[in-house]
Design a protein around this motif. Sequence first.
Motif, mmCIF file in Angstrom:
data_model
loop_
_atom_site.group_PDB
_atom_site.id
_atom_site.type_symbol
_atom_site.label_atom_id
_atom_site.label_comp_id
_atom_site.label_asym_id
_atom_site.label_seq_id
_atom_site.Cartn_x
_atom_site.Cartn_y
_atom_site.Cartn_z
ATOM 1 N N LEU A 148 0.819 -1.215 0.000
ATOM 2 C CA LEU A 148 0.000 0.000 0.000
ATOM 3 C C LEU A 148 0.853 1.266 0.000
ATOM 4 O O LEU A 148 0.423 2.312 -0.498
ATOM 5 N N GLU A 149 2.077 1.164 0.524
ATOM 6 C CA GLU A 149 2.941 2.336 0.531
ATOM 7 C C GLU A 149 3.252 2.801 -0.889
ATOM 8 O O GLU A 149 3.461 3.995 -1.151
ATOM 9 N N GLY A 150 3.262 1.838 -1.827
ATOM 10 C CA GLY A 150 3.544 2.183 -3.205
ATOM 11 C C GLY A 150 2.434 2.968 -3.860
ATOM 12 O O GLY A 150 2.608 3.489 -4.971
ATOM 13 N N ARG A 151 1.278 3.082 -3.192
ATOM 14 C CA ARG A 151 0.161 3.871 -3.715
ATOM 15 C C ARG A 151 0.154 5.293 -3.171
ATOM 16 O O ARG A 151 -0.777 6.051 -3.433
ATOM 17 N N MET A 152 1.191 5.623 -2.403
ATOM 18 C CA MET A 152 1.293 6.958 -1.837
ATOM 19 C C MET A 152 2.411 7.733 -2.516
ATOM 20 O O MET A 152 3.431 7.156 -2.924
ATOM 21 N N CYS A 153 2.233 8.994 -2.688
ATOM 22 C CA CYS A 153 3.259 9.864 -3.248
ATOM 23 C C CYS A 153 4.417 9.944 -2.253
ATOM 24 O O CYS A 153 4.232 10.329 -1.085
ATOM 25 N N THR A 154 5.580 9.584 -2.696
ATOM 26 C CA THR A 154 6.742 9.554 -1.794
ATOM 27 C C THR A 154 7.182 10.972 -1.387
ATOM 28 O O THR A 154 7.850 11.135 -0.364
ATOM 29 N N LEU A 160 -1.898 8.483 -4.624
ATOM 30 C CA LEU A 160 -1.717 8.721 -6.050
ATOM 31 C C LEU A 160 -3.069 8.577 -6.725
ATOM 32 O O LEU A 160 -3.547 7.461 -6.997
ATOM 33 N N GLU A 161 -3.722 9.700 -7.025
ATOM 34 C CA GLU A 161 -5.086 9.689 -7.548
ATOM 35 C C GLU A 161 -5.178 10.185 -8.978
ATOM 36 O O GLU A 161 -6.234 10.094 -9.599
ATOM 37 N N LEU A 162 -4.078 10.752 -9.527
ATOM 38 C CA LEU A 162 -4.103 11.347 -10.850
ATOM 39 C C LEU A 162 -2.975 10.773 -11.707
ATOM 40 O O LEU A 162 -2.039 10.143 -11.194
ATOM 41 N N PHE A 163 -3.100 10.994 -13.030
ATOM 42 C CA PHE A 163 -2.087 10.489 -13.962
ATOM 43 C C PHE A 163 -1.626 11.622 -14.861
ATOM 44 O O PHE A 163 -2.443 12.328 -15.475
ATOM 45 N N SER A 164 -0.305 11.814 -14.939
ATOM 46 C CA SER A 164 0.274 12.855 -15.782
ATOM 47 C C SER A 164 0.611 12.258 -17.144
ATOM 48 O O SER A 164 1.506 11.414 -17.258
ATOM 49 N N VAL A 171 0.494 10.659 -10.071
ATOM 50 C CA VAL A 171 0.828 11.772 -9.184
ATOM 51 C C VAL A 171 -0.306 11.980 -8.183
ATOM 52 O O VAL A 171 -1.419 11.472 -8.351
ATOM 53 N N CYS A 172 0.002 12.770 -7.111
ATOM 54 C CA CYS A 172 -1.022 13.106 -6.129
ATOM 55 C C CYS A 172 -1.571 14.506 -6.435
ATOM 56 O O CYS A 172 -1.125 15.187 -7.365
ATOM 57 N N VAL A 173 -2.527 14.970 -5.616
ATOM 58 C CA VAL A 173 -3.158 16.271 -5.842
ATOM 59 C C VAL A 173 -2.141 17.394 -5.700
ATOM 60 O O VAL A 173 -2.123 18.360 -6.484
ATOM 61 N N LEU A 174 -1.245 17.299 -4.729
ATOM 62 C CA LEU A 174 -0.252 18.354 -4.524
ATOM 63 C C LEU A 174 0.744 18.423 -5.682
ATOM 64 O O LEU A 174 1.262 19.495 -6.004
ATOM 65 N N CYS A 175 0.994 17.279 -6.324
ATOM 66 C CA CYS A 175 1.918 17.270 -7.460
ATOM 67 C C CYS A 175 1.393 18.150 -8.587
ATOM 68 O O CYS A 175 2.160 18.830 -9.280
#
Length: 546
Positions: A148-154, A160-164, A171-175
């Motif tokens: 599950l840690e791999g699903r979090m923005c390091t 990680l809810e978005l895709f660039s 990427v995450c929302v802050l990214c």
Amino acid sequence: MSAARNLRSEDQFLCSICLDVFTDPVSTPCGHNFCKNCISLNWNINVPCKCPMCKEAFTPRPYLRVNTFISEMVAQFKSAQQEARSRRSEQRRAKPGEVPCDVCTGTKLKALKSCLVCLASYCETHLEPHLTASRLKRHQLIDPVENLEGRMCTKHDKPLELFSNTDQTCVCVLCTVLDHKTHDVVPLKEECEGKKAELGKTEAELQQMIQKRRLKIQEIKHSVDLCKENADREIAEGVQVFTTLMASVQRRLNELINAIKIRQKTTEKQAEGFIKELEQEVSELMKRRTEVEQLSCSEDHLHVLQSFPSLKDAPPTKDWTEVSVPPPSYQGTVVRAVAQLEETLSKEMRKLLEAELKRVQQYAVDVTLDPDTAHPELILSDDGKQVNHGHVRKTLPNNLERFSHYNFVLGKQSFSSGRFYFEVQVKGKPKWNLGVCRESIDRKGYITLRPQNGNWTISLRNGNEYKALDDPPVRLSLKSQPQKVGVFVDYEEGLVSFYDVDAAALIYCFTGFSFTEKLLPFFSPCRNDGGKNSAPLIIFPVNQTA
């Protein structure tokens, strides 16, 4: 029905005071059952003693004993419950490849869900708070996954809810506000749907590849079956032929032995007759000798004189001077027997070759000559089935396919697998070359016809000099001059065979080669030689008489 019976059974074993399974069950006079401690405490408080169920009063207070029958039933019930719990626990245990519960201690049960907020996975029991507590209900639950840690923005410790699309990364929302502010960003679900569409195409391609390979497996299995059938047929034919040959050899051997024995017995019988006759004469001579000895010793003068005329001469006998018993001559007996056996073997060999020729003729192909490859001095028929040498060099395009130095021409058809067969009439020609060659044969330079240069051919020179152009060339001794030659190729076996079609005889066989290029039929009618070699090479349909 089974579940209902189990529920009723469980209710029957519950104490109505503590609402738990009986412990040391006792029965009141009214017939109701309670834990011994529960009813004792109840009666210590409530006087007079009454049944908590039906309110019947008992005076005096009953003396209660543990009901052994119910106690045993309760023990069995508890044991069954424990086994059921153990089975359920075993069924829910996380197996290899399944995600275990992060909260369980000891035996890890299989997780039902993973929480993206808590970054933990939960079994059925430990998942309960997420389903009931209002604060935890807002957490995002997904099917159980590992890492599950791999699903979090390091960088920002956010999901990680978005895709660039710009960086092709999650990427995450802050990214999107900081590092990927100007990038093309879409929700994971949207990008996932696009990727799933691509996966659908990939799956279709994979399915097609799988289908092709399954068909290839069937094809190979079919080839193996055909191989086994051919092997079984060849073995059966071989056994039959060699059984016939061995029987023929044994028969010829028996005939040879009998012939020799008959001659031997005839000689022995003749000798026995001479011996018998001689022994009879010896017996008579011995008798006369005895009479003569007796007469010589006699003192009876009158008897001697009277008997002398009949005994003075030897008895008549046969003149044995010229009589003899020469041993019989067996000269040539074995040779004649072997010659007869050879004749039998030749007949069987012809049968075999006829059968083999019929088998290879099943692979007959329609071959036509390719005018683009023909030397300028060659003349081809309109149907592409005949070729002979002319006297005039025609003006033709000097294309790459055409032979420039030698009177060669190839067939239009090429073969890169399997088996093929064709027949060519060579009647009336004192010179020719015939066979197959690889596609990359040198068509402009000077070459020597041999396998190393990509040719598998046989030739005729001076009307009777046959050669297989192997390395080195092999001079062929043929019983008859072929009028029609059959050419058979087994590409996978690396085999090229030549047959005298009319005589059903094998002329020569090239074996042990590894073909890697396309093979083409090869023809050379050779030079005209002032009309001596003007007859054409003619490609004939298989089984058609010339």
